[in-house]
Design a protein around this motif. Structure first.
Motif, PDB file in Angstrom:
ATOM      1  N   ARG A  75       0.827  -1.214   0.000  1.00  0.00           N
ATOM      2  CA  ARG A  75       0.000   0.000   0.000  1.00  0.00           C
ATOM      3  C   ARG A  75       0.853   1.253   0.000  1.00  0.00           C
ATOM      4  O   ARG A  75       0.601   2.199  -0.757  1.00  0.00           O
ATOM      5  CB  ARG A  75      -0.921  -0.018   1.230  1.00  0.00           C
ATOM      6  N   GLU A  76       1.894   1.272   0.838  1.00  0.00           N
ATOM      7  CA  GLU A  76       2.771   2.445   0.901  1.00  0.00           C
ATOM      8  C   GLU A  76       3.537   2.634  -0.402  1.00  0.00           C
ATOM      9  O   GLU A  76       3.677   3.757  -0.902  1.00  0.00           O
ATOM     10  CB  GLU A  76       3.740   2.302   2.066  1.00  0.00           C
ATOM     11  N   LEU A  77       4.045   1.551  -0.966  1.00  0.00           N
ATOM     12  CA  LEU A  77       4.772   1.651  -2.229  1.00  0.00           C
ATOM     13  C   LEU A  77       3.868   2.153  -3.338  1.00  0.00           C
ATOM     14  O   LEU A  77       4.273   2.983  -4.167  1.00  0.00           O
ATOM     15  CB  LEU A  77       5.351   0.280  -2.593  1.00  0.00           C
ATOM     16  N   THR A  78       2.643   1.680  -3.366  1.00  0.00           N
ATOM     17  CA  THR A  78       1.705   2.137  -4.393  1.00  0.00           C
ATOM     18  C   THR A  78       1.396   3.621  -4.231  1.00  0.00           C
ATOM     19  O   THR A  78       1.334   4.372  -5.217  1.00  0.00           O
ATOM     20  CB  THR A  78       0.405   1.312  -4.319  1.00  0.00           C
ATOM     21  N   ARG A  79       1.224   4.044  -2.990  1.00  0.00           N
ATOM     22  CA  ARG A  79       0.897   5.447  -2.759  1.00  0.00           C
ATOM     23  C   ARG A  79       2.019   6.372  -3.206  1.00  0.00           C
ATOM     24  O   ARG A  79       1.790   7.385  -3.876  1.00  0.00           O
ATOM     25  CB  ARG A  79       0.587   5.661  -1.273  1.00  0.00           C
ATOM     26  N   HIS A  80       3.258   6.020  -2.846  1.00  0.00           N
ATOM     27  CA  HIS A  80       4.382   6.922  -3.122  1.00  0.00           C
ATOM     28  C   HIS A  80       4.964   6.753  -4.527  1.00  0.00           C
ATOM     29  O   HIS A  80       5.579   7.698  -5.055  1.00  0.00           O
ATOM     30  CB  HIS A  80       5.481   6.721  -2.084  1.00  0.00           C
ATOM     31  N   ASN A  81       4.819   5.588  -5.118  1.00  0.00           N
ATOM     32  CA  ASN A  81       5.422   5.352  -6.432  1.00  0.00           C
ATOM     33  C   ASN A  81       4.439   5.409  -7.584  1.00  0.00           C
ATOM     34  O   ASN A  81       4.839   5.682  -8.715  1.00  0.00           O
ATOM     35  CB  ASN A  81       6.115   3.977  -6.454  1.00  0.00           C
ATOM     36  N   THR A  82       3.179   5.131  -7.324  1.00  0.00           N
ATOM     37  CA  THR A  82       2.195   5.083  -8.410  1.00  0.00           C
ATOM     38  C   THR A  82       1.199   6.225  -8.319  1.00  0.00           C
ATOM     39  O   THR A  82       1.047   6.998  -9.273  1.00  0.00           O
ATOM     40  CB  THR A  82       1.445   3.733  -8.389  1.00  0.00           C
ATOM     41  N   VAL A  83       0.535   6.362  -7.176  1.00  0.00           N
ATOM     42  CA  VAL A  83      -0.435   7.447  -7.016  1.00  0.00           C
ATOM     43  C   VAL A  83       0.252   8.798  -7.180  1.00  0.00           C
ATOM     44  O   VAL A  83      -0.290   9.723  -7.819  1.00  0.00           O
ATOM     45  CB  VAL A  83      -1.136   7.352  -5.653  1.00  0.00           C
ATOM     46  N   ALA A  84       1.452   8.929  -6.637  1.00  0.00           N
ATOM     47  CA  ALA A  84       2.185  10.191  -6.750  1.00  0.00           C
ATOM     48  C   ALA A  84       2.459  10.550  -8.202  1.00  0.00           C
ATOM     49  O   ALA A  84       2.316  11.716  -8.611  1.00  0.00           O
ATOM     50  CB  ALA A  84       3.503  10.094  -5.977  1.00  0.00           C
ATOM     51  N   VAL A  85       2.839   9.562  -9.002  1.00  0.00           N
ATOM     52  CA  VAL A  85       3.113   9.824 -10.419  1.00  0.00           C
ATOM     53  C   VAL A  85       1.818  10.137 -11.166  1.00  0.00           C
ATOM     54  O   VAL A  85       1.800  10.976 -12.075  1.00  0.00           O
ATOM     55  CB  VAL A  85       3.852   8.630 -11.043  1.00  0.00           C
ATOM     56  N   ALA A  86       0.727   9.498 -10.779  1.00  0.00           N
ATOM     57  CA  ALA A  86      -0.564   9.836 -11.381  1.00  0.00           C
ATOM     58  C   ALA A  86      -0.914  11.297 -11.120  1.00  0.00           C
ATOM     59  O   ALA A  86      -1.439  11.993 -11.998  1.00  0.00           O
ATOM     60  CB  ALA A  86      -1.652   8.917 -10.823  1.00  0.00           C
ATOM     61  N   THR A  87      -0.597  11.773  -9.922  1.00  0.00           N
ATOM     62  CA  THR A  87      -0.845  13.183  -9.588  1.00  0.00           C
ATOM     63  C   THR A  87      -0.017  14.111 -10.471  1.00  0.00           C
ATOM     64  O   THR A  87      -0.506  15.119 -10.980  1.00  0.00           O
ATOM     65  CB  THR A  87      -0.517  13.433  -8.103  1.00  0.00           C
ATOM     66  N   VAL A  88       1.254  13.766 -10.662  1.00  0.00           N
ATOM     67  CA  VAL A  88       2.126  14.585 -11.512  1.00  0.00           C
ATOM     68  C   VAL A  88       1.601  14.626 -12.949  1.00  0.00           C
ATOM     69  O   VAL A  88       1.509  15.695 -13.569  1.00  0.00           O
ATOM     70  CB  VAL A  88       3.568  14.045 -11.481  1.00  0.00           C
ATOM     71  N   CYS A  89       1.262  13.458 -13.481  1.00  0.00           N
ATOM     72  CA  CYS A  89       0.784  13.400 -14.868  1.00  0.00           C
ATOM     73  C   CYS A  89      -0.505  14.193 -15.050  1.00  0.00           C
ATOM     74  O   CYS A  89      -0.664  14.934 -16.032  1.00  0.00           O
ATOM     75  CB  CYS A  89       0.573  11.945 -15.291  1.00  0.00           C
ATOM     76  N   GLU A  90      -1.433  14.033 -14.119  1.00  0.00           N
ATOM     77  CA  GLU A  90      -2.704  14.742 -14.240  1.00  0.00           C
ATOM     78  C   GLU A  90      -2.506  16.247 -14.120  1.00  0.00           C
ATOM     79  O   GLU A  90      -3.119  17.035 -14.857  1.00  0.00           O
ATOM     80  CB  GLU A  90      -3.682  14.246 -13.177  1.00  0.00           C
ATOM     81  N   ALA A 138       3.799   3.108 -12.475  1.00  0.00           N
ATOM     82  CA  ALA A 138       4.102   4.520 -12.691  1.00  0.00           C
ATOM     83  C   ALA A 138       4.594   4.769 -14.115  1.00  0.00           C
ATOM     84  O   ALA A 138       4.196   5.741 -14.769  1.00  0.00           O
ATOM     85  CB  ALA A 138       5.153   4.983 -11.679  1.00  0.00           C
ATOM     86  N   THR A 139       5.460   3.893 -14.599  1.00  0.00           N
ATOM     87  CA  THR A 139       5.953   4.017 -15.973  1.00  0.00           C
ATOM     88  C   THR A 139       4.805   3.957 -16.965  1.00  0.00           C
ATOM     89  O   THR A 139       4.736   4.754 -17.927  1.00  0.00           O
ATOM     90  CB  THR A 139       6.975   2.908 -16.276  1.00  0.00           C
ATOM     91  N   GLU A 140       3.879   3.023 -16.775  1.00  0.00           N
ATOM     92  CA  GLU A 140       2.747   2.899 -17.697  1.00  0.00           C
ATOM     93  C   GLU A 140       1.878   4.148 -17.662  1.00  0.00           C
ATOM     94  O   GLU A 140       1.355   4.577 -18.698  1.00  0.00           O
ATOM     95  CB  GLU A 140       1.921   1.659 -17.345  1.00  0.00           C
ATOM     96  N   LEU A 141       1.722   4.750 -16.484  1.00  0.00           N
ATOM     97  CA  LEU A 141       0.967   5.999 -16.394  1.00  0.00           C
ATOM     98  C   LEU A 141       1.645   7.107 -17.196  1.00  0.00           C
ATOM     99  O   LEU A 141       0.982   7.871 -17.902  1.00  0.00           O
ATOM    100  CB  LEU A 141       0.831   6.421 -14.927  1.00  0.00           C
ATOM    101  N   VAL A 142       2.962   7.196 -17.077  1.00  0.00           N
ATOM    102  CA  VAL A 142       3.703   8.233 -17.810  1.00  0.00           C
ATOM    103  C   VAL A 142       3.598   8.007 -19.315  1.00  0.00           C
ATOM    104  O   VAL A 142       3.308   8.937 -20.082  1.00  0.00           O
ATOM    105  CB  VAL A 142       5.177   8.241 -17.362  1.00  0.00           C
ATOM    106  N   LEU A 143       3.822   6.767 -19.744  1.00  0.00           N
ATOM    107  CA  LEU A 143       3.803   6.472 -21.183  1.00  0.00           C
ATOM    108  C   LEU A 143       2.419   6.655 -21.779  1.00  0.00           C
ATOM    109  O   LEU A 143       2.286   6.985 -22.969  1.00  0.00           O
ATOM    110  CB  LEU A 143       4.294   5.037 -21.422  1.00  0.00           C
TER     111      LEU A 143
END
Length: 352
Positions: A75-90, A138-143
């Motif tokens: 959960r923590e890894l997803t929040r800081h590595n994936t959700v955070a990148v989703a925020t940046v992309c959006e 996170a990579t897939e979100l960016v791409l």
């Protein structure tokens, strides 16, 4: 060029900040959770709208994201590595700044590789643990964001500032203790894994080059050469001037082996497992580090083996194909592993 750097206080981020600040054409703004950031913002909990307003005010030409977590539960890894990148992309999609995004990924996204092979960017990612899964997401979100973006998949960073809990950091600490106590033997376990070590300063150069380039997609950042951890240990002993004997303990990294310290015999040999100790948080979640290193065990913890032999999820071998970085970024590694290990030792020796 105005650059917004996220995660400037992290292991890689500190060197990226130094590299960018050395470029007189760059105006750098640091965003992060710490008090010393130019702007305090938590990507894991902050809203894309708030970040969008900041982007529109600062209007950066490049956003570099070095932030993320390497330890914690899923959960923590997803929040800081994936959700955070989703925020940046959006936020970048909503903003009118039109900034380019440079995302720092990691080789754990690939998972295990065939021994002897070099992993190219078109390899199908099969991460073997929650850290790699969260970074791959996170990579897939960016791409898939439609942004002008590039993802740098960094292999195993080394050099000054190497975390003490990483495999190379623990090797240096074990050697420091052995030298400090005058031990003539150093017993090391879990050294069969082979990893592609790349100096963190070379990583910073790659981030700088990616910021200036038009390259998109995924680009590997590594040395292009896998090194067995036992060979790294021998090199570290040489640069440290350790004249004692190095003995490798048998078995894979997940095997049960003694922790750092004196065994229960009259021998004064230090023992350390470079990859095999299991670390959990209060909820019992596995806490990986970038290379799968883990902390010390008490005797009671020796009752159960590690859940898998290579906890970073990368198996026994990783080696990068770095031709894309050469062709699209004009980047090549410059710093040899021996120099990286010398810098790691210099920091460890200062604790004597």
């Amino acid at each position: 060029m105005r650059v917004l750097l996220i995660g400037a206080n992290g292991y890689i981020g500190r060197f990226v900040a130094d590299r960018l600040l050395a470029d007189p054409a760059v105006q750098l703004t640091a965003l992060g959770r710490g008090d010393d950031a130019d702007v305090r913002f938590d990507l894991a909990t902050g809203s894309p709208g708030a970040l969008t307003r900041f982007l529109d005010a600062v209007h950066p030409g490049v956003v570099v994201n070095c932030a993320g977590a390497t330890r914690g539960g899923a959960r923590e890894l997803t929040r800081h590595n994936t959700v955070a990148v989703a925020t940046v992309c959006e936020a970048l999609r909503r903003s009118g700044c039109g900034a380019r995004l440079v995302q720092v990924g990691c080789s754990a996204e690939y998972g295990p590789s065939q021994p002897g092979s070099s992993t190219a960017e078109d390899a199908v990612p099969r991460p073997g643990g929650p850290y790699g899964v969260s970074k791959l997401a996170a990579t897939e979100l960016v791409l898939g964001s439609g942004l002008d973006a590039v993802v740098l998949r960094v292999f195993s960073p080394a050099g000054p500032g190497t975390p003490a809990g990483s495999p190379l950091g623990r090797l240096a600490e074990a050697m420091r203790r052995a030298m400090q106590s005058g031990d003539g033997e150093l017993r090391l376990g879990g050294l069969g894994a082979q990893r592609d070590f790349i100096d963190v300063r070379d990583v910073a150069r790659a981030v700088h080059a990616a910021s200036l380039s038009a390259a998109q997609g995924v680009i590997n950042i590594g040395s292009g050469r896998a090194v067995r951890l036992r060979d790294a240990a021998a090199t570290l002993a040489r640069v440290a001037g350790y004249g004692g004997a190095l003995h490798e303990l048998d078995g894979p990294p997940g095997a049960l082996r003694p922790t750092i310290g004196h065994p229960r015999t009259e021998s004064v040999a230090h023992r350390v497992d470079a990859l095999g100790h299991h670390r959990t948080d209060a909820l019992g979640h596995h806490r990986p580090d970038p290379l799968g290193g883990r902390g010390e065990r008490t005797d009671s913890e020796h009752a159960a083996p590690a859940p898998h032999p290579y906890p970073d999820g990368c198996g026994s071998w990783q080696q990068a194909d770095v031709r894309t970085a050469r062709d699209r970024l004009g980047w090549r590694p410059r710093i040899a592993l021996e120099e990286s290990l010398a810098d790691i030792w210099m920091e460890a020796a200062c604790r004597i």
